[in-house]
Design a protein around this motif. Structure first.
Motif, PDB file in Angstrom:
ATOM      1  N   ALA A 234       0.841  -1.191   0.000  1.00 27.13           N
ATOM      2  CA  ALA A 234       0.000   0.000   0.000  1.00 27.13           C
ATOM      3  C   ALA A 234       0.879   1.245   0.000  1.00 27.13           C
ATOM      4  N   VAL A 235       0.356   2.350  -0.513  1.00 27.29           N
ATOM      5  CA  VAL A 235       1.142   3.581  -0.651  1.00 27.29           C
ATOM      6  C   VAL A 235       0.458   4.744   0.056  1.00 27.29           C
ATOM      7  N   GLY A 236       1.251   5.449   0.862  1.00 24.20           N
ATOM      8  CA  GLY A 236       0.801   6.682   1.483  1.00 24.20           C
ATOM      9  C   GLY A 236       1.678   7.833   1.047  1.00 24.20           C
TER      10      GLY A 236
ATOM     11  N   GLY B 164      -1.518  15.687  -3.914  1.00 30.50           N
ATOM     12  CA  GLY B 164      -2.227  15.582  -5.184  1.00 30.50           C
ATOM     13  C   GLY B 164      -1.354  15.025  -6.292  1.00 30.50           C
ATOM     14  N   ALA B 165      -0.083  15.402  -6.302  1.00 34.20           N
ATOM     15  CA  ALA B 165       0.838  14.873  -7.313  1.00 34.20           C
ATOM     16  C   ALA B 165       0.991  13.364  -7.169  1.00 34.20           C
ATOM     17  N   LEU B 166       1.199  12.904  -5.945  1.00 35.11           N
ATOM     18  CA  LEU B 166       1.342  11.462  -5.737  1.00 35.11           C
ATOM     19  C   LEU B 166       0.054  10.739  -6.096  1.00 35.11           C
ATOM     20  N   LYS B 167      -1.079  11.309  -5.714  1.00 34.63           N
ATOM     21  CA  LYS B 167      -2.355  10.656  -6.015  1.00 34.63           C
ATOM     22  C   LYS B 167      -2.554  10.511  -7.522  1.00 34.63           C
ATOM     23  N   GLY B 168      -2.059  11.473  -8.290  1.00 32.59           N
ATOM     24  CA  GLY B 168      -2.139  11.344  -9.737  1.00 32.59           C
ATOM     25  C   GLY B 168      -1.419  10.103 -10.242  1.00 32.59           C
ATOM     26  N   PHE B 169      -0.245   9.839  -9.699  1.00 36.57           N
ATOM     27  CA  PHE B 169       0.497   8.645 -10.109  1.00 36.57           C
ATOM     28  C   PHE B 169      -0.183   7.369  -9.611  1.00 36.57           C
ATOM     29  N   LEU B 170      -0.791   7.422  -8.426  1.00 40.17           N
ATOM     30  CA  LEU B 170      -1.548   6.269  -7.942  1.00 40.17           C
ATOM     31  C   LEU B 170      -2.744   5.995  -8.840  1.00 40.17           C
ATOM     32  N   ASP B 171      -3.460   7.051  -9.207  1.00 40.61           N
ATOM     33  CA  ASP B 171      -4.597   6.885 -10.116  1.00 40.61           C
ATOM     34  C   ASP B 171      -4.150   6.264 -11.435  1.00 40.61           C
TER      35      ASP B 171
ATOM     36  N   LEU C 283      -4.802   5.921  -2.540  1.00 42.67           N
ATOM     37  CA  LEU C 283      -3.976   6.530  -1.500  1.00 42.67           C
ATOM     38  C   LEU C 283      -4.382   5.939  -0.155  1.00 42.67           C
ATOM     39  N   PHE C 284      -3.416   5.390   0.581  1.00 45.72           N
ATOM     40  CA  PHE C 284      -3.702   4.678   1.828  1.00 45.72           C
ATOM     41  C   PHE C 284      -3.707   5.596   3.038  1.00 45.72           C
ATOM     42  N   HIS C 285      -2.768   6.563   3.071  1.00 43.48           N
ATOM     43  CA  HIS C 285      -2.648   7.426   4.241  1.00 43.48           C
ATOM     44  C   HIS C 285      -1.806   8.650   3.898  1.00 43.48           C
ATOM     45  N   ILE C 286      -1.687   9.534   4.874  1.00 44.54           N
ATOM     46  CA  ILE C 286      -0.782  10.676   4.804  1.00 44.54           C
ATOM     47  C   ILE C 286       0.104  10.650   6.044  1.00 44.54           C
ATOM     48  N   LYS C 287       1.399  10.859   5.830  1.00 43.19           N
ATOM     49  CA  LYS C 287       2.349  10.933   6.942  1.00 43.19           C
ATOM     50  C   LYS C 287       3.338  12.060   6.670  1.00 43.19           C
ATOM     51  N   PRO C 288       3.286  13.144   7.425  1.00 39.48           N
ATOM     52  CA  PRO C 288       4.255  14.228   7.227  1.00 39.48           C
ATOM     53  C   PRO C 288       5.691  13.731   7.433  1.00 39.48           C
TER      54      PRO C 288
ATOM     55  N   ILE D 270      -9.414  16.827   2.378  1.00 44.46           N
ATOM     56  CA  ILE D 270      -9.653  16.711   0.942  1.00 44.46           C
ATOM     57  C   ILE D 270      -9.494  15.270   0.471  1.00 44.46           C
ATOM     58  N   PHE D 271      -8.480  14.590   0.994  1.00 45.20           N
ATOM     59  CA  PHE D 271      -8.151  13.259   0.485  1.00 45.20           C
ATOM     60  C   PHE D 271      -8.830  12.132   1.265  1.00 45.20           C
ATOM     61  N   LYS D 272      -9.288  12.433   2.489  1.00 47.31           N
ATOM     62  CA  LYS D 272     -10.097  11.493   3.278  1.00 47.31           C
ATOM     63  C   LYS D 272      -9.412  10.137   3.466  1.00 47.31           C
ATOM     64  N   VAL D 273      -8.172  10.197   3.938  1.00 49.18           N
ATOM     65  CA  VAL D 273      -7.433   8.984   4.269  1.00 49.18           C
ATOM     66  C   VAL D 273      -6.876   9.112   5.682  1.00 49.18           C
ATOM     67  N   ALA D 274      -6.353   8.018   6.203  1.00 50.43           N
ATOM     68  CA  ALA D 274      -5.814   7.990   7.557  1.00 50.43           C
ATOM     69  C   ALA D 274      -4.566   8.856   7.685  1.00 50.43           C
ATOM     70  N   LEU D 275      -4.265   9.243   8.923  1.00 54.60           N
ATOM     71  CA  LEU D 275      -3.057   9.995   9.244  1.00 54.60           C
ATOM     72  C   LEU D 275      -2.198   9.183  10.205  1.00 54.60           C
ATOM     73  N   LEU D 276      -0.898   9.122   9.934  1.00 60.09           N
ATOM     74  CA  LEU D 276       0.042   8.458  10.826  1.00 60.09           C
ATOM     75  C   LEU D 276       0.622   9.462  11.807  1.00 60.09           C
ATOM     76  N   GLY D 277       0.856   9.030  13.053  1.00 61.95           N
ATOM     77  CA  GLY D 277       1.444   9.909  14.043  1.00 61.95           C
ATOM     78  C   GLY D 277       1.717   9.174  15.339  1.00 61.95           C
ATOM     79  N   MET D 278       2.119   9.933  16.353  1.00 59.25           N
ATOM     80  CA  MET D 278       2.507   9.373  17.645  1.00 59.25           C
ATOM     81  C   MET D 278       1.447   9.662  18.700  1.00 59.25           C
ATOM     82  N   ILE D 279       1.241   8.693  19.601  1.00 61.13           N
ATOM     83  CA  ILE D 279       0.284   8.884  20.687  1.00 61.13           C
ATOM     84  C   ILE D 279       0.792   9.945  21.664  1.00 61.13           C
ATOM     85  N   ASN D 280      -0.154  10.482  22.429  1.00 55.77           N
ATOM     86  CA  ASN D 280       0.155  11.464  23.480  1.00 55.77           C
ATOM     87  C   ASN D 280       0.828  12.723  22.927  1.00 55.77           C
TER      88      ASN D 280
END
Length: 251
Positions: free
Chosen positions: A57-59, A91-98, A104-109, A133-143
């Motif tokens: 999967a790709v984020g 949006g650029a990455l999503k274009g290549f996924l399309d 698009l699986f997620h977003i992670k800064p 806009i993209f309505k996907v999960a976000l990766l991050g750290m607890i607390n």
């Protein structure tokens, strides 16, 4: 079950960084650089195709606009400008996924943006503005503000743990511009403890609460493919991670 992820696709032009072809068969999810700290249009598409070929999967892994500093230097940037910066990259990455028939699986800064969002709610909100806009999960750290803001804004939050970076006594991640080598067995030991006990040891010797819905390895960590392979094979044998498959999920 825990998933393994990797920050990758970070080559640019004729310059190569990370052994993506050797790492990809040992992970569930690829966080693909979107051009502002690393990568370019050719490498983005090549990385998406490599992920597709391996059932990964790709984020999106967007960054502050800091190519020279590899996105690992902080900068002052307003909420709207940052949201626009992220929308542009994702949006650029999503274009290549399309183009490859993938979602698009997620977003992670990336890098310093990830660290800034962990402690600054305004930055975390800017990330949510883009994620709306993209309505996907976000990766991050607890607390951290990752969890507090992302969840409050209604985004699916996937808690992340790092086996190749250190944690400070306050639980924050120590983000270095260049990553030191990590012994693969030590990475396994850290991953096991994070999954089983929800703890990791800080640089000052404190036990820090963590959660490992997903475990990250950086492709620019020396020997990253060996770390990923050892993690996958050992944690799978322990029954702590999911077998790799094309439709990875987090339960």
């Amino acid at each position: 079950m825990t998933l393994l992820n990797c920050d990758m696709g970070e080559s640019y032009g004729i310059w190569r960084l990370g052994d993506d072809r050797r790492i990809m068969p040992a992970i569930h999810v690829a966080n693909v650089a979107c051009g502002f700290h690393a990568s370019d249009f050719n490498h983005m598409r090549a990385t998406v195709r490599l992920a597709k070929a391996n059932g990964v999967a790709v984020g999106a892994h967007p960054s502050l606009p800091d190519r020279q500093g590899f996105g690992r230097r902080e900068m002052r940037i307003g909420r709207e400008e940052l949201a626009n910066c992220l929308i542009y990259q994702i949006g650029a990455l999503k274009g290549f996924l399309d183009a490859e028939g993938m979602s698009l699986f997620h977003i992670k800064p990336h890098g310093s943006l990830y660290g800034m969002a962990a402690r600054n709610p305004e930055i975390a909100h800017a990330i949510c503005d883009a994620a709306d806009i993209f309505k996907v999960a976000l990766l991050g750290m607890i607390n951290t503000e990752h969890e507090r803001v992302y969840v409050a804004r209604g985004h699916r939050f996937i808690a992340e743990y790092y086996v190749d970076l250190d944690y400070a006594d306050d639980g924050s991640l120590i983000i270095t511009q260049e990553h030191d080598p990590v012994d693969p067995q030590e990475a396994v030991n850290r991953g096991r403890r994070a999954i089983r006990e929800g703890l990791t040891r800080s640089t000052g010797g404190k036990d820090i609460a963590v959660r490992a819905d997903t475990i990250c390895v950086h492709s620019d960590t020396p020997g990253a493919h060996r770390i990923a392979e050892t993690l996958y094979n050992t944690l799978l044998a322990d029954g702590l991670i999911e077998p790799r498959r094309a439709t990875a999920t987090v339960s």
